[in-house]
Motif scaffolding. Structure first.
Motif, PDB file in Angstrom:
ATOM      1  N   MET A   1       0.857  -1.169   0.000  1.00 22.31           N
ATOM      2  CA  MET A   1       0.000   0.000   0.000  1.00 22.31           C
ATOM      3  C   MET A   1       0.907   1.238   0.000  1.00 22.31           C
ATOM      4  O   MET A   1       1.848   1.312   0.762  1.00 22.31           O
ATOM      5  N   ASP A   8     -10.958   0.690   0.876  1.00 19.90           N
ATOM      6  CA  ASP A   8     -10.085  -0.374   0.397  1.00 19.90           C
ATOM      7  C   ASP A   8     -10.034  -0.364  -1.135  1.00 19.90           C
ATOM      8  O   ASP A   8     -11.031  -0.669  -1.794  1.00 19.90           O
ATOM      9  N   PRO A   9      -8.885  -0.033  -1.731  1.00 16.01           N
ATOM     10  CA  PRO A   9      -8.790   0.016  -3.198  1.00 16.01           C
ATOM     11  C   PRO A   9      -8.921  -1.362  -3.852  1.00 16.01           C
ATOM     12  O   PRO A   9      -9.189  -1.447  -5.047  1.00 16.01           O
ATOM     13  N   ASN A  10      -8.766  -2.428  -3.070  1.00 15.20           N
ATOM     14  CA  ASN A  10      -8.967  -3.772  -3.618  1.00 15.20           C
ATOM     15  C   ASN A  10     -10.444  -4.072  -3.850  1.00 15.20           C
ATOM     16  O   ASN A  10     -10.777  -4.973  -4.616  1.00 15.20           O
ATOM     17  N   LEU A  11     -11.319  -3.339  -3.182  1.00 11.31           N
ATOM     18  CA  LEU A  11     -12.755  -3.554  -3.311  1.00 11.31           C
ATOM     19  C   LEU A  11     -13.477  -2.445  -4.064  1.00 11.31           C
ATOM     20  O   LEU A  11     -14.563  -2.657  -4.582  1.00 11.31           O
ATOM     21  N   SER A  13     -12.858   0.487  -6.959  1.00 11.26           N
ATOM     22  CA  SER A  13     -11.941   1.033  -7.970  1.00 11.26           C
ATOM     23  C   SER A  13     -11.854   2.554  -7.915  1.00 11.26           C
ATOM     24  O   SER A  13     -10.905   3.138  -8.448  1.00 11.26           O
TER      25      SER A  13
END
Length: 188
Positions: A1, A8-11, A13
């Motif tokens: 990160m 959360d950028p994983n969830l 965009s």
């Protein structure tokens, strides 16, 4: 990160990396489940007024500065959103609505070292009420065992798995329309 993101950028965009965030906002996000910095490290940084730079060792990106709040930060309504997908909601139904009942339920849970997050006691009817609270899913079996051992007369226990979503920011507590906006955004 490579910094602190709005969520959360994983969830999501559309998560954005923040250039700066105040100690208090970072503490709030960390306490709600953001896994960027440990709460204790932010507490020490705040206590001794030490700016903290959250960044990746693999890039030249400057990351996010955790520091004292300034006037630019005061304009932001919500800094970020943290979530916890491992929460359980338990309801103890039909307990006596009188002083000391909540302590009888929650004291043994606390003595077992189980942290209780939210507690809601519904309005009583005919001398009875329902108690609803949330815990980590990891503590579910132990908590249910404790509740069963209480042998609360005519109390029924109900549990369900929930996700806990919380917005964090300096002015969240002062925004009267934030709840309505959150419902519009999340469809709640």
């Amino acid at each position: 990160m490579n910094g602190v993101y709005t969520t959360d950028p994983n969830l999501c965009s559309t998560a954005r990396k923040m250039e700066r965030i105040s100690y208090d906002e970072m503490l709030e996000l960390a306490s709600m489940g953001a896994k960027v910095l440990q709460i204790r490290s932010v507490e020490f940084a705040k206590k001794y007024n030490v700016p903290v730079r959250v960044r990746s060792t693999f890039t030249d990106d400057p990351g996010t500065l955790v520091t004292q709040e300034d006037t630019d930060m005061e304009d932001v309504l919500v800094s970020g959103i943290a979530y916890d997908k491992d929460q359980c909601r338990l309801t103890v139904r039909n307990v006596m609505d009188r002083p000391g009942v909540a302590a009888a339920i929650f004291s043994p849970i606390a003595e077992a070292g189980i942290p209780v997050d939210m507690i809601i006691q519904n309005s009583g009817r005919e001398g009875r009420t329902d108690m609803t609270f949330t815990i980590s899913r990891a503590h579910l079996e132990k908590t249910l065992s404790i509740l069963e051992s209480l042998k609360t007369p005519s109390a029924r226990k109900k549990s369900s798995t929930i996700s806990y979503l919380q917005g964090g920011g300096h002015r969240c507590g002062h925004a009267q329309s934030l709840g309505r906006r959150r419902q519009d955004v999340f469809g709640a």
